[in-house]
Structures are given as structure tokens and as C-alpha cells.
Motif scaffolding. Structure first.
Motif, PDB file in Angstrom:
ATOM      1  N   GLY A   1       0.800  -1.212   0.000  1.00 36.95           N
ATOM      2  CA  GLY A   1       0.000   0.000   0.000  1.00 36.95           C
ATOM      3  C   GLY A   1       0.837   1.268   0.000  1.00 36.95           C
ATOM      4  N   ALA A   2       1.987   1.232   0.650  1.00 38.63           N
ATOM      5  CA  ALA A   2       2.871   2.409   0.639  1.00 38.63           C
ATOM      6  C   ALA A   2       3.352   2.688  -0.774  1.00 38.63           C
ATOM      7  N   MET A   3       3.645   1.637  -1.537  1.00 38.28           N
ATOM      8  CA  MET A   3       4.052   1.792  -2.930  1.00 38.28           C
ATOM      9  C   MET A   3       2.880   2.291  -3.764  1.00 38.28           C
ATOM     10  N   SER A   4       1.696   1.776  -3.515  1.00 35.49           N
ATOM     11  CA  SER A   4       0.506   2.242  -4.239  1.00 35.49           C
ATOM     12  C   SER A   4       0.277   3.727  -3.999  1.00 35.49           C
ATOM     13  N   ALA A   5       0.505   4.173  -2.767  1.00 32.87           N
ATOM     14  CA  ALA A   5       0.360   5.596  -2.448  1.00 32.87           C
ATOM     15  C   ALA A   5       1.359   6.426  -3.250  1.00 32.87           C
ATOM     16  N   LEU A   6       2.582   5.942  -3.375  1.00 36.58           N
ATOM     17  CA  LEU A   6       3.585   6.666  -4.165  1.00 36.58           C
ATOM     18  C   LEU A   6       3.149   6.785  -5.620  1.00 36.58           C
ATOM     19  N   ALA A   7       2.568   5.726  -6.160  1.00 40.24           N
ATOM     20  CA  ALA A   7       2.097   5.770  -7.547  1.00 40.24           C
ATOM     21  C   ALA A   7       0.988   6.812  -7.707  1.00 40.24           C
ATOM     22  N   MET A   8       0.074   6.872  -6.743  1.00 40.43           N
ATOM     23  CA  MET A   8      -0.982   7.877  -6.802  1.00 40.43           C
ATOM     24  C   MET A   8      -0.401   9.286  -6.686  1.00 40.43           C
ATOM     25  N   LEU A   9       0.557   9.460  -5.813  1.00 40.99           N
ATOM     26  CA  LEU A   9       1.187  10.774  -5.650  1.00 40.99           C
ATOM     27  C   LEU A   9       1.870  11.231  -6.940  1.00 40.99           C
ATOM     28  N   ALA A  10       2.455  10.301  -7.683  1.00 41.70           N
ATOM     29  CA  ALA A  10       3.093  10.663  -8.949  1.00 41.70           C
ATOM     30  C   ALA A  10       2.071  11.264  -9.906  1.00 41.70           C
ATOM     31  N   GLY A  11       0.859  10.734  -9.902  1.00 48.21           N
ATOM     32  CA  GLY A  11      -0.187  11.271 -10.754  1.00 48.21           C
ATOM     33  C   GLY A  11      -0.618  12.666 -10.351  1.00 48.21           C
ATOM     34  N   PHE A  12      -0.591  12.956  -9.073  1.00 50.40           N
ATOM     35  CA  PHE A  12      -0.933  14.297  -8.613  1.00 50.40           C
ATOM     36  C   PHE A  12       0.205  15.278  -8.898  1.00 50.40           C
ATOM     37  N   ARG A  13       1.409  14.813  -8.758  1.00 47.22           N
ATOM     38  CA  ARG A  13       2.571  15.689  -8.953  1.00 47.22           C
ATOM     39  C   ARG A  13       2.773  16.031 -10.420  1.00 47.22           C
ATOM     40  N   HIS A  14       2.471  15.085 -11.294  1.00 48.40           N
ATOM     41  CA  HIS A  14       2.631  15.267 -12.742  1.00 48.40           C
ATOM     42  C   HIS A  14       1.324  14.885 -13.418  1.00 48.40           C
ATOM     43  N   PRO A  15       0.301  15.740 -13.290  1.00 46.91           N
ATOM     44  CA  PRO A  15      -1.017  15.369 -13.808  1.00 46.91           C
ATOM     45  C   PRO A  15      -1.032  15.171 -15.324  1.00 46.91           C
ATOM     46  N   MET A  16      -1.695  14.115 -15.722  1.00 47.18           N
ATOM     47  CA  MET A  16      -1.887  13.789 -17.130  1.00 47.18           C
ATOM     48  C   MET A  16      -3.392  13.845 -17.347  1.00 47.18           C
ATOM     49  N   GLN A  17      -3.860  14.884 -17.994  1.00 48.32           N
ATOM     50  CA  GLN A  17      -5.297  15.101 -18.077  1.00 48.32           C
ATOM     51  C   GLN A  17      -5.894  14.725 -19.420  1.00 48.32           C
ATOM     52  N   SER A  18      -5.105  14.163 -20.293  1.00 47.99           N
ATOM     53  CA  SER A  18      -5.595  13.701 -21.584  1.00 47.99           C
ATOM     54  C   SER A  18      -5.078  12.288 -21.806  1.00 47.99           C
ATOM     55  N   GLY A  19      -5.946  11.437 -22.276  1.00 49.46           N
ATOM     56  CA  GLY A  19      -5.536  10.065 -22.582  1.00 49.46           C
ATOM     57  C   GLY A  19      -4.525   9.992 -23.705  1.00 49.46           C
ATOM     58  N   ARG A  20      -4.387  11.074 -24.429  1.00 51.86           N
ATOM     59  CA  ARG A  20      -3.437  11.124 -25.548  1.00 51.86           C
ATOM     60  C   ARG A  20      -2.095  11.738 -25.159  1.00 51.86           C
ATOM     61  N   ASP A  21      -1.937  12.062 -23.890  1.00 56.73           N
ATOM     62  CA  ASP A  21      -0.702  12.682 -23.409  1.00 56.73           C
ATOM     63  C   ASP A  21       0.345  11.597 -23.171  1.00 56.73           C
ATOM     64  N   ILE A  22       0.956  11.162 -24.234  1.00 57.13           N
ATOM     65  CA  ILE A  22       1.940  10.070 -24.170  1.00 57.13           C
ATOM     66  C   ILE A  22       3.159  10.484 -23.350  1.00 57.13           C
TER      67      ILE A  22
END
Length: 158
Positions: free
Chosen positions: A63-84
Motif C-alpha cells: 500500500g505504501a508503494m501504491s500511495a507513491l504511484a498515486m502521488l506521482a499522478g498528482f505531482r505530474h497530472p496527465m489530463q488527456s488520454g493522448r498525453d503520451i
């Protein structure tokens, strides 16, 4: 960043304090960064609740690793499915943090392996949080390391 300077040691202490207050590993790490991601602590605790115990106490990815993965999404938001490029950057950060978590935790990010279990218990029933529980678990140390890694990789602008 919040109204005051923090460092990796403070994030470690915050995450460990949340764990000792009864929150799961994912909640403890994720909510320690609530200020940095612009989320209330209450909301952070809610959205990360199901990832504890290796995702729903199935003893899979820590779960600690899962939290880090979620934090990465907040830190570097990708708001388009096409944002490769955005997706690549998030994956790079998650892979970097996973490699650091593995290196710091005996080569694994899998909950059951970190706990020394041959297989998951098969029950959704969480264990009572007693002093014996905290003494037998590596979780406080793992959570602390995760918070330090998350701070350094995602938020430390020094």
C-alpha cells in the motif's frame, strides 16, 4: 508546498504517526502529502483506504508503494488520454520509486513478501493494532522509507 518548509524526515514522521493512529499503509503515506497535492487530509484518507494491506488486504503490491504511484499522478497530472509524454513521465517516476522501494526493502514491493507470508491470509478482517502488532510488523519502517522516497523524488525542489 505548504506554509512551512518540510523535509524527508518530517514526511517520514508524519506517515509513521498516521500508521500508529490506525490508518493503513497506503493512507499513511498518501495523507502525509495531502498539503502538497492540494487535498484535505480527510479526502486523502478516503481515496487511499482501499489500497491498504497490499490492495484490500490481498497482500499484493504494498500500500505504501501504491500511495507513491498515486502521488506521482498528482505531482505530474496527465489530463488527456493522448498525453503520451505525460504518461511516460508518470511511469518513469513510479518505476524509479519502485526500484528504490525494492532496494530499501529486501528486493520486493509485494506486501506478503515484505511481511514474510507464504500466502495471503484470505480474510478482509484487519488485525487489532496492539503493541505486539507494531513490534512484529516491518510496516512502520517501510512506510517511513516510502515517505522519504516520495518526498525526494516528487516534491523536494532543492
Amino acid at each position: 508546498m505548504g506554509a512551512f518548509q518540510v523535509d524527508a524526515r518530517e514526511k517520514r514522521a508524519q506517515a509513521q504517526e498516521l500508521f500508529r493512529a490506525g490508518y493503513n499503509c497506503s493512507q499513511s503515506v498518501f495523507a502525509a502529502f495531502a498539503d502538497e497535492i492540494g487535498m484535505s487530509r480527510e479526502m486523502a484518507l478516503m481515496v487511499s483506504a482501499g489500497l491498504g494491506g497490499g490492495v484490500g488486504r490481498m497482500r499484493e503490491v504494498c500500500g505504501a508503494m501504491s500511495a507513491l504511484a498515486m502521488l506521482a499522478g498528482f505531482r505530474h497530472p496527465m489530463q488527456s488520454g493522448r498525453d503520451i509524454e505525460g504518461k511516460r513521465e508518470i511511469y518513469r517516476l513510479v518505476q524509479q520509486m519502485a526500484a528504490e522501494m525494492r532496494a530499501a526493502n529486501g528486493g520486493s514491493i509485494i506486501c506478503k513478501e515484505l511481511l514474510g507470508l507464504k500466502r495471503a491470509e484470505g480474510s478482509p478482517q484487519p488485525e487489532a493494532r496492539t503493541e505486539a502488532y507494531y513490534k512484529k510488523r516491518p510496516c512502520p519502517e517501510i512506510i517511513g522509507r516510502a515517505a522519504e522516497i516520495g518526498w525526494r523524488v516528487l516534491f523536494d525542489e532543492a
